[in-house]
Structures are given as structure tokens and as C-alpha cells.
Design an enzyme around this catalytic site. Structure first.
Site, short mmCIF file in Angstrom:
data_model
loop_
_atom_site.label_atom_id
_atom_site.label_comp_id
_atom_site.label_asym_id
_atom_site.label_seq_id
_atom_site.Cartn_x
_atom_site.Cartn_y
_atom_site.Cartn_z
N ASP A 1 77.63 92.63 68.16
CA ASP A 1 77.94 94.06 68.01
C ASP A 1 78.22 94.38 66.54
O ASP A 1 78.74 93.52 65.81
CB ASP A 1 79.18 94.41 68.85
CG ASP A 1 79.18 95.85 69.31
OD1 ASP A 1 79.05 96.09 70.52
OD2 ASP A 1 79.30 96.75 68.46
N ASN A 2 77.89 95.59 66.12
CA ASN A 2 78.25 96.00 64.75
C ASN A 2 79.49 96.90 64.75
O ASN A 2 79.86 97.43 63.72
CB ASN A 2 77.07 96.69 64.05
CG ASN A 2 76.81 98.08 64.58
OD1 ASN A 2 77.33 98.46 65.62
ND2 ASN A 2 76.01 98.86 63.86
N ASP B 1 74.19 93.41 63.10
CA ASP B 1 73.48 94.67 63.37
C ASP B 1 72.10 94.32 63.91
O ASP B 1 71.37 93.54 63.28
CB ASP B 1 73.38 95.45 62.04
CG ASP B 1 72.98 96.88 62.28
OD1 ASP B 1 71.92 97.11 62.90
OD2 ASP B 1 73.74 97.78 61.86
N TYR C 1 68.98 84.93 65.35
CA TYR C 1 68.42 83.80 66.08
C TYR C 1 69.52 83.04 66.81
O TYR C 1 70.58 82.76 66.25
CB TYR C 1 67.69 82.83 65.12
CG TYR C 1 67.07 81.70 65.88
CD1 TYR C 1 65.83 81.86 66.49
CD2 TYR C 1 67.74 80.50 66.05
CE1 TYR C 1 65.26 80.84 67.23
CE2 TYR C 1 67.18 79.48 66.80
CZ TYR C 1 65.94 79.65 67.38
OH TYR C 1 65.39 78.66 68.13
N ASN D 1 63.37 93.22 67.13
CA ASN D 1 64.08 91.97 66.83
C ASN D 1 64.42 91.19 68.09
O ASN D 1 64.27 89.97 68.14
CB ASN D 1 65.34 92.26 66.01
CG ASN D 1 65.00 92.64 64.58
OD1 ASN D 1 64.01 92.16 64.02
ND2 ASN D 1 65.81 93.50 63.98
N TYR E 1 67.47 109.68 69.92
CA TYR E 1 67.87 108.82 71.03
C TYR E 1 66.74 108.72 72.06
O TYR E 1 66.30 107.62 72.40
CB TYR E 1 69.13 109.40 71.67
CG TYR E 1 69.72 108.57 72.79
CD1 TYR E 1 70.41 107.39 72.52
CD2 TYR E 1 69.61 108.98 74.12
CE1 TYR E 1 70.98 106.64 73.55
CE2 TYR E 1 70.18 108.25 75.14
CZ TYR E 1 70.86 107.07 74.86
OH TYR E 1 71.41 106.34 75.89
#
Ligand code: NAD
Ligand code: UDP
Length: 310
Positions: free
Chosen positions: A32-33, A57, A63, A98, A144
Site C-alpha cells: 500500500d502507498n 506504489d 516483484y 505491473n 476512475y
């Protein structure tokens, strides 16, 4: 024991999911950021040796050797996702790229937390998964809605092109303990206002509808979806089909809190959907009869107790 990555794990839904996954004997990495989530939400999990917290982030690659990914990272409240719309769309799109890349590399199954917002202001009611939606691509909700739509596209393309094991769920309005008191979403706003005997902020005339799902029902649906048969990839609606007007919700919250609050009408924000209700036949059929078990009054009581406590 599975090793499971939960992005957005310190948020409202993510924290409940991490807790349930740990209780069922899994190892959990919570990434979590802390944009809208907080350590407070997962503080009670920090002592568990099978729980790991990573500040990261999702727009940057990550990984880890994992078996499953629940991709939840993204602010969900209109107030927060509109605060920095470019960051919101980057989070959805680059975050999906990602996490799908990671799933591909380590051969993990990835569940994408999509949303009923992919249907926009729907002209088909209730919403079935085959409805393509009615979305404004250039409005205040677009960062969003379109970000989440693009993430669904990426999931399908990684699945078709690279054989990544994907699961897409479309979550309908979910509420419960650990929503942030200043989150801005309707259930938390109304409960906090009612408990303080402050005016209830009603946007528009309150005739717009939503169907509210208690968080435990969602977590159950998410886990059943993740562990469903490999050829069932969704998208599948996960929500409670009991539909209420926002005015009915306000009246219910005032009644259950015994509040002196009065309703104060304010302008309806741009592109605010007029109606929303999931058709959950597909979930019931494919997720071992999954359906919500906690109805509005019971869920609101649990949530009100939580907000009284903080
Ligand atoms: P939330 O805001 O409480 O949780 C989102 C979490 O993601 C927070 O912990 C936040 O800090 C984190 N996050 C945001 N941007 C990030 C980034 N770039 N990198 C890493 N972490 C980041 O919201 P929530 O209600 O728990 O929603 C969780 C997910 O479920 C979201 O993807 C949301 O779109 C989806 N969803 C929620 C609802 C709902 O009604 N709650 C409905 C539909 C979809
Ligand atoms: N809403 C409201 N008062 C508030 C917050 C929200 O009347 O203080 C309305 C909002 O305009 C929308 C509905 O409640 O019609 C649900 O809003 P929320 O932000 O919770 O979720 P979403 O619009 O994304 O479904």
C-alpha cells in the site's frame, strides 16, 4: 498455505480481506502507498508472523514470489479519486500492467477489483455483466471509470495473449467498519453526520438509487471467485441487489442512530449515476450459490457501532 499479495491492503476492503486470508491460514503481503489507507486498519495484524506490510506504489513495478494477487490499489471514493485524477488513472492502468506482469512472471492468479462504475450512469437496469455501460469519457468520474475499464481490458488481453490466470469482479457499493470517517462516501458521511447531530448532506433530491453491500459479503465473494474453477474468469457482479434511494438511506441512518440531524439538500455532482443495482445470477451460479447474507439494517448497525467507537 498460499502466499498472497493484496495491493491496497491497508484500505477499507483490503484490510478485511487480509484479515480473512490470514485467518484461513495463508501468508499475506499487504502492499500500500497509504494514500487513502492507513496502518491503523491493519495494526491488529502486524504481530502476525505470516503478515508482511510493504510501503509501495503500484505504479512502480514490484516483484515477489506469490501464488495469488488481489489487485485493490486505487482510491474508491469520488472525493479522493478526483483529488488527483491523473494519479488515479495511472494507478488503475499502470498498476494493472505491473500486477499482470508480475502474475505472468510468477504464474500467479490475479483478481482485479473492478467496479459497477464500468456501467457508468446505466440505461439497463438492473445491470448484467453483458451490458457495456454508459460512461462519459471526459467527465469528473472518468479517471476512475475509464481507468477501471482499461484495467479490465488489460486483464482480458494478458489472459488471451499470455495465458495469465485472471478473475474480474465488479464490486457494487460496499460499506462497513474501517471506512475512513472523512472518506466522502455516502454511508460513512451519513453515519458520521448523524452521530454528531449535524446536517445530513443530500446531493440532489435523493431519488438516485444504490444497492449497498456489507463488506463481509464482498470478502466472501472475492475469495470464492479467486478459488473458482480456472475457466470462470468473469467479469462477475458482486453486490447486494436490494436497492434503496439515497433519501431512504438517510432516513434509515437517522432512525438507527436516534439522531436529531435534519436533511440538507445540496447540488447533485456531475455524472452522478441515477440508479444502480446488480444482477447477481452469474455469481450465484458460478460461486457455489454465493449471495449476500447481511442486509442493510444489520450492516448499518455494525457500522454505526464502529463509528461510535472511534
Ligand atoms: P480505499 O480507498 O479504502 O482503499 C484503497 C487502498 O489502495 C488504500 O489503502 C490506498 O492507500 C491504496 N492505494 C491507492 N493508490 C495506490 C497506489 N498507487 N499504490 C498502492 N496503493 C494505493 O477503498 P476501498 O473501498 O477499500 O476500495 C478497494 C478497491 O475496491 C478499489 O480498487 C476500489 O476501486 C474497489 N471498489 C470498491 C468499492 C466500494 O464500494 N468500496 C466499489 C467498487 C470497487
Ligand atoms: N451522496 C450524498 N451525500 C453524501 C455523499 C454521497 O447524497 O454526503 C450521494 C452521491 O451523490 C451518490 C450516492 O450518494 O448519488 C452514492 O455516493 P458515493 O460517493 O458513496 O458512491 P458512488 O456515487 O460512487 O456510488
Amino acid at each position: 498455505m498460499k502466499r498472497i499479495l493484496v495491493t491496497g491492503g491497508a484500505g477499507f476492503i483490503g484490510s478485511h480481506l487480509c484479515e480473512r486470508l490470514l485467518n484461513e491460514g495463508n501468508e499475506v503481503i499487504c502492499l500500500d502507498n497509504f494514500f487513502t489507507g492507513s496502518k491503523q486498519n491493519i495494526r491488529h495484524l502486524l504481530g502476525n508472523p505470516y503478515f508482511e506490510l510493504v510501503r509501495h506504489d503500484v505504479t512502480e513495478s514490484y516483484y515477489a514470489e506469490i501464488d495469488q494477487i488481489y489487485n485493490l490499489a486505487c482510491p474508491a471514493s469520488p472525493v479522493h479519486y478526483q483529488y488527483n485524477p491523473i494519479k488515479t488513472i495511472k494507478t488503475s492502468v499502470m498498476g494493472a500492467i505491473n500486477m499482470l506482469g508480475l502474475a505472468k512472471r510468477v504464474k500467479a492468479t490475479i483478481l482485479q477489483a473492478s467496479t459497477s462504475e464500468v456501467y457508468g450512469d446505466p440505461q439497463v437496469h438492473p445491470q448484467t455483466e453483458d451490458y457495456w455501460g454508459h460512461v462519459n469519457p471526459i467527465g469528473i468520474r472518468s479517471c476512475y471509470d475509464e481507468g477501471k475499464r482499461c484495467a479490465e481490458t488489460l486483464c482480458m488481453d494478458y489472459h488471451n495473449q499470455n495465458k495469465v490466470a485472471i478473475k474480474i469482479i465488479r464490486i457494487f457499493n460496499t460499506y462497513g467498519p474501517r471506512m475512513h470517517p472523512n472518506d466522502g462516501r455516502v454511508v460513512s458521511n451519513f453515519i458520521v453526520q448523524a452521530l454528531k447531530n449535524e446536517p445530513i448532506t443530500m446531493y440532489g433530491d435523493g431519488s438516485q438509487t444504490r444497492s449497498f453491500q456489507y463488506v463481509d459479503d464482498l470478502v466472501e465473494g472475492m475469495m470464492r471467485m479467486m478459488n473458482s474453477r480456472p475457466d470462470f474468469i468473469g467479469p462477475v457482479n458482486i453486490g447486494n441487489p436490494n436497492e434503496f434511494t439515497i433519501l431512504q438511506l438517510a432516513q434509515k441512518v437517522i432512525e438507527l442512530t436516534g439522531s436529531q440531524s435534519k436533511i440538507e439538500f445540496k447540488p447533485l455532482p456531475q455524472d452522478d449515476p441515477m440508479q444502480r443495482r446488480p444482477n447477481i445470477a452469474k455469481a450465484m451460479e458460478n460461486l457455489n450459490g454465493w449471495q449476500p447474507t447481511i442486509q442493510l439494517e444489520e450492516g448499518l448497525m455494525k457500522t454505526i457501532e464502529y463509528f461510535k467507537g472511534i
